[in-house]
Scaffold this motif. Sequence first.
Motif, PDB file in Angstrom:
ATOM      1  N   ALA A  29      -9.096  -1.775  -0.661  1.00  0.00           N
ATOM      2  CA  ALA A  29      -8.135  -0.672  -0.791  1.00  0.00           C
ATOM      3  C   ALA A  29      -7.002  -0.829   0.216  1.00  0.00           C
ATOM      4  O   ALA A  29      -5.831  -0.620  -0.121  1.00  0.00           O
ATOM      5  CB  ALA A  29      -8.835   0.669  -0.612  1.00  0.00           C
ATOM      6  N   VAL A  30      -7.325  -1.221   1.438  1.00  0.00           N
ATOM      7  CA  VAL A  30      -6.288  -1.435   2.458  1.00  0.00           C
ATOM      8  C   VAL A  30      -5.401  -2.609   2.055  1.00  0.00           C
ATOM      9  O   VAL A  30      -4.173  -2.522   2.122  1.00  0.00           O
ATOM     10  CB  VAL A  30      -6.915  -1.657   3.852  1.00  0.00           C
ATOM     11  N   MET A  31      -6.003  -3.697   1.610  1.00  0.00           N
ATOM     12  CA  MET A  31      -5.210  -4.872   1.230  1.00  0.00           C
ATOM     13  C   MET A  31      -4.342  -4.589   0.010  1.00  0.00           C
ATOM     14  O   MET A  31      -3.243  -5.123  -0.111  1.00  0.00           O
ATOM     15  CB  MET A  31      -6.116  -6.075   1.003  1.00  0.00           C
ATOM     16  N   LEU A  32      -4.816  -3.728  -0.884  1.00  0.00           N
ATOM     17  CA  LEU A  32      -4.034  -3.398  -2.083  1.00  0.00           C
ATOM     18  C   LEU A  32      -2.835  -2.499  -1.788  1.00  0.00           C
ATOM     19  O   LEU A  32      -1.966  -2.364  -2.638  1.00  0.00           O
ATOM     20  CB  LEU A  32      -4.929  -2.744  -3.140  1.00  0.00           C
ATOM     21  N   THR A  33      -2.768  -1.889  -0.602  1.00  0.00           N
ATOM     22  CA  THR A  33      -1.581  -1.098  -0.269  1.00  0.00           C
ATOM     23  C   THR A  33      -0.347  -1.994  -0.202  1.00  0.00           C
ATOM     24  O   THR A  33       0.759  -1.533  -0.456  1.00  0.00           O
ATOM     25  CB  THR A  33      -1.739  -0.331   1.057  1.00  0.00           C
ATOM     26  N   GLU A  34      -0.558  -3.266   0.135  1.00  0.00           N
ATOM     27  CA  GLU A  34       0.498  -4.284   0.138  1.00  0.00           C
ATOM     28  C   GLU A  34      -0.132  -5.580  -0.370  1.00  0.00           C
ATOM     29  O   GLU A  34      -0.456  -6.465   0.416  1.00  0.00           O
ATOM     30  CB  GLU A  34       1.043  -4.491   1.545  1.00  0.00           C
ATOM     31  N   PRO A  35      -0.323  -5.691  -1.679  1.00  0.00           N
ATOM     32  CA  PRO A  35      -1.110  -6.792  -2.215  1.00  0.00           C
ATOM     33  C   PRO A  35      -0.565  -8.192  -1.952  1.00  0.00           C
ATOM     34  O   PRO A  35      -1.328  -9.139  -1.890  1.00  0.00           O
ATOM     35  CB  PRO A  35      -1.174  -6.508  -3.710  1.00  0.00           C
ATOM     36  N   SER A  36       0.718  -8.347  -1.775  1.00  0.00           N
ATOM     37  CA  SER A  36       1.257  -9.692  -1.531  1.00  0.00           C
ATOM     38  C   SER A  36       1.475  -9.968  -0.045  1.00  0.00           C
ATOM     39  O   SER A  36       1.884 -11.064   0.318  1.00  0.00           O
ATOM     40  CB  SER A  36       2.557  -9.893  -2.305  1.00  0.00           C
ATOM     41  N   ALA A  37       1.177  -9.003   0.795  1.00  0.00           N
ATOM     42  CA  ALA A  37       1.380  -9.169   2.241  1.00  0.00           C
ATOM     43  C   ALA A  37       0.243  -9.967   2.865  1.00  0.00           C
ATOM     44  O   ALA A  37      -0.870 -10.004   2.355  1.00  0.00           O
ATOM     45  CB  ALA A  37       1.478  -7.805   2.915  1.00  0.00           C
ATOM     46  N   GLU A  38       0.566 -10.588   3.993  1.00  0.00           N
ATOM     47  CA  GLU A  38      -0.449 -11.267   4.787  1.00  0.00           C
ATOM     48  C   GLU A  38      -0.984 -10.273   5.811  1.00  0.00           C
ATOM     49  O   GLU A  38      -0.212  -9.579   6.462  1.00  0.00           O
ATOM     50  CB  GLU A  38       0.146 -12.473   5.494  1.00  0.00           C
ATOM     51  N   HIS A  39      -2.301 -10.220   5.939  1.00  0.00           N
ATOM     52  CA  HIS A  39      -2.963  -9.307   6.865  1.00  0.00           C
ATOM     53  C   HIS A  39      -3.798 -10.142   7.820  1.00  0.00           C
ATOM     54  O   HIS A  39      -4.503 -11.044   7.389  1.00  0.00           O
ATOM     55  CB  HIS A  39      -3.893  -8.352   6.112  1.00  0.00           C
ATOM     56  N   TYR A  40      -3.743  -9.838   9.106  1.00  0.00           N
ATOM     57  CA  TYR A  40      -4.623 -10.553  10.019  1.00  0.00           C
ATOM     58  C   TYR A  40      -5.819  -9.664  10.359  1.00  0.00           C
ATOM     59  O   TYR A  40      -5.802  -8.457  10.170  1.00  0.00           O
ATOM     60  CB  TYR A  40      -3.881 -11.050  11.262  1.00  0.00           C
ATOM     61  N   GLY A  41      -6.881 -10.306  10.815  1.00  0.00           N
ATOM     62  CA  GLY A  41      -8.158  -9.638  11.005  1.00  0.00           C
ATOM     63  C   GLY A  41      -8.109  -8.376  11.830  1.00  0.00           C
ATOM     64  O   GLY A  41      -8.639  -7.340  11.422  1.00  0.00           O
ATOM     65  N   LEU A  42      -7.490  -8.424  13.003  1.00  0.00           N
ATOM     66  CA  LEU A  42      -7.465  -7.251  13.876  1.00  0.00           C
ATOM     67  C   LEU A  42      -6.720  -6.090  13.219  1.00  0.00           C
ATOM     68  O   LEU A  42      -7.116  -4.934  13.353  1.00  0.00           O
ATOM     69  CB  LEU A  42      -6.853  -7.589  15.234  1.00  0.00           C
ATOM     70  N   ASP A  43      -5.674  -6.397  12.475  1.00  0.00           N
ATOM     71  CA  ASP A  43      -4.955  -5.352  11.750  1.00  0.00           C
ATOM     72  C   ASP A  43      -5.866  -4.704  10.706  1.00  0.00           C
ATOM     73  O   ASP A  43      -5.883  -3.484  10.559  1.00  0.00           O
ATOM     74  CB  ASP A  43      -3.712  -5.949  11.081  1.00  0.00           C
ATOM     75  N   LEU A  44      -6.643  -5.516  10.010  1.00  0.00           N
ATOM     76  CA  LEU A  44      -7.576  -4.972   9.018  1.00  0.00           C
ATOM     77  C   LEU A  44      -8.673  -4.153   9.677  1.00  0.00           C
ATOM     78  O   LEU A  44      -9.093  -3.132   9.140  1.00  0.00           O
ATOM     79  CB  LEU A  44      -8.169  -6.108   8.178  1.00  0.00           C
ATOM     80  N   VAL A  45      -9.116  -4.579  10.862  1.00  0.00           N
ATOM     81  CA  VAL A  45     -10.110  -3.808  11.619  1.00  0.00           C
ATOM     82  C   VAL A  45      -9.540  -2.431  11.941  1.00  0.00           C
ATOM     83  O   VAL A  45     -10.187  -1.403  11.717  1.00  0.00           O
ATOM     84  CB  VAL A  45     -10.520  -4.559  12.909  1.00  0.00           C
TER      85      VAL A  45
END
Length: 108
Positions: free
Chosen positions: A16-32
Amino acid sequence: MPEKVRITPIVASLLAVMLTEPSAEHYGLDLVRRTGLSAGTIYPVLMRLRKAEWVEATWEQIDPHEAGRPARRYYRLTAHGATAARTELEAMFRKLSIVPGITGEATA
């Protein structure tokens, strides 16, 4: 052959978090931070999503000495992953909304 993804509440939260910006790159700490889950929970899920080919990962191209920090590993949903994640989350929400006896209304 890609692995099948079992959609648990933890996996659903991350997707759900990744789908807020599906084409964006996310790093681990940001996802945490954004999910409220621990790193020890996030990274194994990301590995499973990579094996299922829902997520791809790349290393940040920096000089760690100049940046004053280690290079980050960025995770991005693949086109297939974004479509599959939407489908699975929609199915989960549909299933949850039809649970007998749970309507969200208070009973007297």
